[in-house]
Design a protein around this motif. Sequence first.
Motif, mmCIF file in Angstrom:
data_model
loop_
_atom_site.group_PDB
_atom_site.id
_atom_site.type_symbol
_atom_site.label_atom_id
_atom_site.label_comp_id
_atom_site.label_asym_id
_atom_site.label_seq_id
_atom_site.Cartn_x
_atom_site.Cartn_y
_atom_site.Cartn_z
ATOM 1 N N PRO A 1 -27.752 10.786 33.960
ATOM 2 C CA PRO A 1 -26.784 11.616 33.244
ATOM 3 C C PRO A 1 -25.351 11.103 33.309
ATOM 4 C CG PRO A 1 -27.243 12.571 35.366
ATOM 5 C CD PRO A 1 -28.143 11.361 35.233
ATOM 6 N N TYR A 2 -25.115 9.853 33.670
ATOM 7 C CA TYR A 2 -23.761 9.324 33.792
ATOM 8 C C TYR A 2 -23.656 8.013 33.016
ATOM 9 C CZ TYR A 2 -26.310 6.769 37.387
ATOM 10 O OH TYR A 2 -27.245 6.022 38.048
ATOM 11 N N SER A 3 -22.446 7.545 32.834
ATOM 12 C CA SER A 3 -22.205 6.286 32.129
ATOM 13 C C SER A 3 -22.350 5.115 33.082
ATOM 14 C CB SER A 3 -20.791 6.281 31.547
ATOM 15 O OG SER A 3 -20.632 7.341 30.638
ATOM 16 N N ASP A 4 -22.854 3.999 32.583
ATOM 17 C CA ASP A 4 -22.927 2.786 33.392
ATOM 18 C C ASP A 4 -21.534 2.266 33.717
ATOM 19 O OD1 ASP A 4 -25.696 2.836 33.384
ATOM 20 O OD2 ASP A 4 -25.881 1.360 31.770
ATOM 21 N N THR A 5 -20.588 2.472 32.785
ATOM 22 C CA THR A 5 -19.191 2.107 33.004
ATOM 23 C C THR A 5 -18.300 3.205 32.444
ATOM 24 O OG1 THR A 5 -18.954 0.942 30.895
ATOM 25 C CG2 THR A 5 -19.664 -0.386 32.792
ATOM 26 N N ALA A 6 -17.113 3.299 33.006
ATOM 27 C CA ALA A 6 -16.092 4.202 32.485
ATOM 28 C C ALA A 6 -14.778 3.440 32.515
ATOM 29 C CB ALA A 6 -15.998 5.467 33.327
ATOM 30 N N THR A 7 -14.010 3.554 31.428
ATOM 31 C CA THR A 7 -12.756 2.817 31.312
ATOM 32 C C THR A 7 -11.588 3.784 31.260
ATOM 33 O OG1 THR A 7 -13.877 1.049 30.114
ATOM 34 C CG2 THR A 7 -11.483 1.162 29.899
ATOM 35 N N ILE A 8 -10.572 3.479 32.076
ATOM 36 C CA ILE A 8 -9.317 4.220 32.043
ATOM 37 C C ILE A 8 -8.211 3.171 32.024
ATOM 38 C CG2 ILE A 8 -7.793 5.840 33.233
ATOM 39 C CD1 ILE A 8 -10.291 7.045 34.524
ATOM 40 N N GLY A 9 -7.529 3.054 30.906
ATOM 41 C CA GLY A 9 -6.512 2.013 30.771
ATOM 42 C C GLY A 9 -7.152 0.649 30.916
ATOM 43 N N ASP A 10 -6.624 -0.168 31.835
ATOM 44 C CA ASP A 10 -7.168 -1.505 32.069
ATOM 45 C C ASP A 10 -8.245 -1.522 33.138
ATOM 46 O OD1 ASP A 10 -5.499 -2.622 30.168
ATOM 47 O OD2 ASP A 10 -3.943 -3.153 31.613
ATOM 48 N N ALA A 11 -8.524 -0.374 33.750
ATOM 49 C CA ALA A 11 -9.515 -0.305 34.828
ATOM 50 C C ALA A 11 -10.883 0.089 34.280
ATOM 51 C CB ALA A 11 -9.086 0.704 35.886
ATOM 52 N N VAL A 12 -11.901 -0.625 34.754
ATOM 53 C CA VAL A 12 -13.287 -0.321 34.383
ATOM 54 C C VAL A 12 -14.046 -0.033 35.669
ATOM 55 C CG1 VAL A 12 -15.412 -1.178 33.334
ATOM 56 C CG2 VAL A 12 -13.196 -1.776 32.326
ATOM 57 N N PHE A 13 -14.668 1.122 35.719
ATOM 58 C CA PHE A 13 -15.443 1.554 36.879
ATOM 59 C C PHE A 13 -16.921 1.398 36.548
ATOM 60 C CE2 PHE A 13 -11.369 3.543 36.867
ATOM 61 C CZ PHE A 13 -10.963 3.530 38.195
ATOM 62 N N VAL A 14 -17.635 0.666 37.398
ATOM 63 C CA VAL A 14 -19.059 0.415 37.190
ATOM 64 C C VAL A 14 -19.840 1.315 38.137
ATOM 65 C CG1 VAL A 14 -20.912 -1.299 37.235
ATOM 66 C CG2 VAL A 14 -18.589 -1.981 36.564
ATOM 67 N N SER A 15 -20.730 2.117 37.587
ATOM 68 C CA SER A 15 -21.566 3.000 38.400
ATOM 69 C C SER A 15 -22.453 2.195 39.335
ATOM 70 C CB SER A 15 -22.443 3.873 37.499
ATOM 71 O OG SER A 15 -21.654 4.787 36.775
ATOM 72 N N GLY A 16 -22.952 2.872 40.359
ATOM 73 C CA GLY A 16 -23.854 2.232 41.307
ATOM 74 C C GLY A 16 -24.975 1.500 40.592
ATOM 75 N N SER A 17 -25.155 0.240 40.964
ATOM 76 C CA SER A 17 -26.105 -0.642 40.286
ATOM 77 C C SER A 17 -27.208 -1.050 41.248
ATOM 78 C CB SER A 17 -25.372 -1.880 39.766
ATOM 79 O OG SER A 17 -24.356 -1.496 38.848
ATOM 80 N N LEU A 18 -28.423 -0.708 40.892
ATOM 81 C CA LEU A 18 -29.584 -1.011 41.724
ATOM 82 C C LEU A 18 -30.083 -2.432 41.479
ATOM 83 C CD1 LEU A 18 -31.563 2.323 41.278
ATOM 84 C CD2 LEU A 18 -30.261 1.588 43.289
ATOM 85 N N PRO A 19 -30.921 -2.939 42.367
ATOM 86 C CA PRO A 19 -31.502 -4.268 42.179
ATOM 87 C C PRO A 19 -32.698 -4.207 41.227
ATOM 88 C CG PRO A 19 -32.259 -3.374 44.258
ATOM 89 C CD PRO A 19 -31.279 -2.385 43.679
ATOM 90 N N ILE A 20 -32.389 -4.135 39.952
ATOM 91 C CA ILE A 20 -33.439 -4.072 38.931
ATOM 92 C C ILE A 20 -33.216 -5.195 37.931
ATOM 93 C CG2 ILE A 20 -33.941 -1.611 39.136
ATOM 94 C CD1 ILE A 20 -32.043 -1.133 36.784
ATOM 95 N N ASP A 21 -34.303 -5.634 37.321
ATOM 96 C CA ASP A 21 -34.166 -6.646 36.279
ATOM 97 C C ASP A 21 -33.951 -5.953 34.936
ATOM 98 O OD1 ASP A 21 -36.731 -5.814 35.423
ATOM 99 O OD2 ASP A 21 -37.728 -7.531 36.339
ATOM 100 N N ALA A 22 -33.803 -6.728 33.892
ATOM 101 C CA ALA A 22 -33.526 -6.171 32.564
ATOM 102 C C ALA A 22 -34.631 -5.240 32.074
ATOM 103 C CB ALA A 22 -33.287 -7.296 31.566
ATOM 104 N N ALA A 23 -35.861 -5.401 32.606
ATOM 105 C CA ALA A 23 -36.985 -4.540 32.233
ATOM 106 C C ALA A 23 -37.100 -3.321 33.153
ATOM 107 C CB ALA A 23 -38.282 -5.334 32.256
ATOM 108 N N GLN A 24 -36.087 -3.096 34.001
ATOM 109 C CA GLN A 24 -36.039 -1.953 34.917
ATOM 110 C C GLN A 24 -36.992 -2.049 36.099
ATOM 111 O OE1 GLN A 24 -33.602 0.426 34.537
ATOM 112 N NE2 GLN A 24 -32.925 -0.815 32.842
ATOM 113 N N ASN A 25 -37.490 -3.243 36.403
ATOM 114 C CA ASN A 25 -38.356 -3.431 37.568
ATOM 115 C C ASN A 25 -37.506 -3.576 38.820
ATOM 116 O OD1 ASN A 25 -40.887 -3.635 36.082
ATOM 117 N ND2 ASN A 25 -40.048 -5.563 35.319
ATOM 118 N N LEU A 26 -37.852 -2.863 39.866
ATOM 119 C CA LEU A 26 -37.143 -2.945 41.134
ATOM 120 C C LEU A 26 -37.434 -4.296 41.786
ATOM 121 C CD1 LEU A 26 -35.400 -1.360 43.218
ATOM 122 C CD2 LEU A 26 -37.547 -0.714 44.316
#
Length: 117
Positions: free
Chosen positions: A9-34
């Motif tokens: 339910p959240y964004s992968d990134t959020a931008t405020i001005g020049d700052a970009v916040f990246v949400s917690g990123s798990l060790p998954i590949d592009a196919a979502q495999n852990l």
Amino acid sequence: MSSADFEHPYSDTATIGDAVFVSGSLPIDAAQNLIEGRKEALDAALATVGRRLATVGLGLSDVVKLTYYVTDISDRALANDQFVKHFTEPRPARTVVEVTALPRGASVEIDAIARRS
């Protein structure tokens, strides 16, 4: 599992001005495999951060702060090796925090703050 099982339910990134916040990123590949394995999981989590940054036109070289959440603090040494390999001087600020558990049984999750130049 379907791709819907990995929606959140959240964004992968959020931008405020020049700052970009990246949400917690798990060790998954592009196919979502852990991805498992201590070093492999760290590399995969950082790759997830990179993929998320790419969606807003940035890369790892734009990162100014990272937080590593690990289920085993001894992974800090591997995180240090990874950090030196992927980031040049001056390197971003970084924190490593040991946690009891992470989503999907992952051993690491990384969040980041980047800036647009």
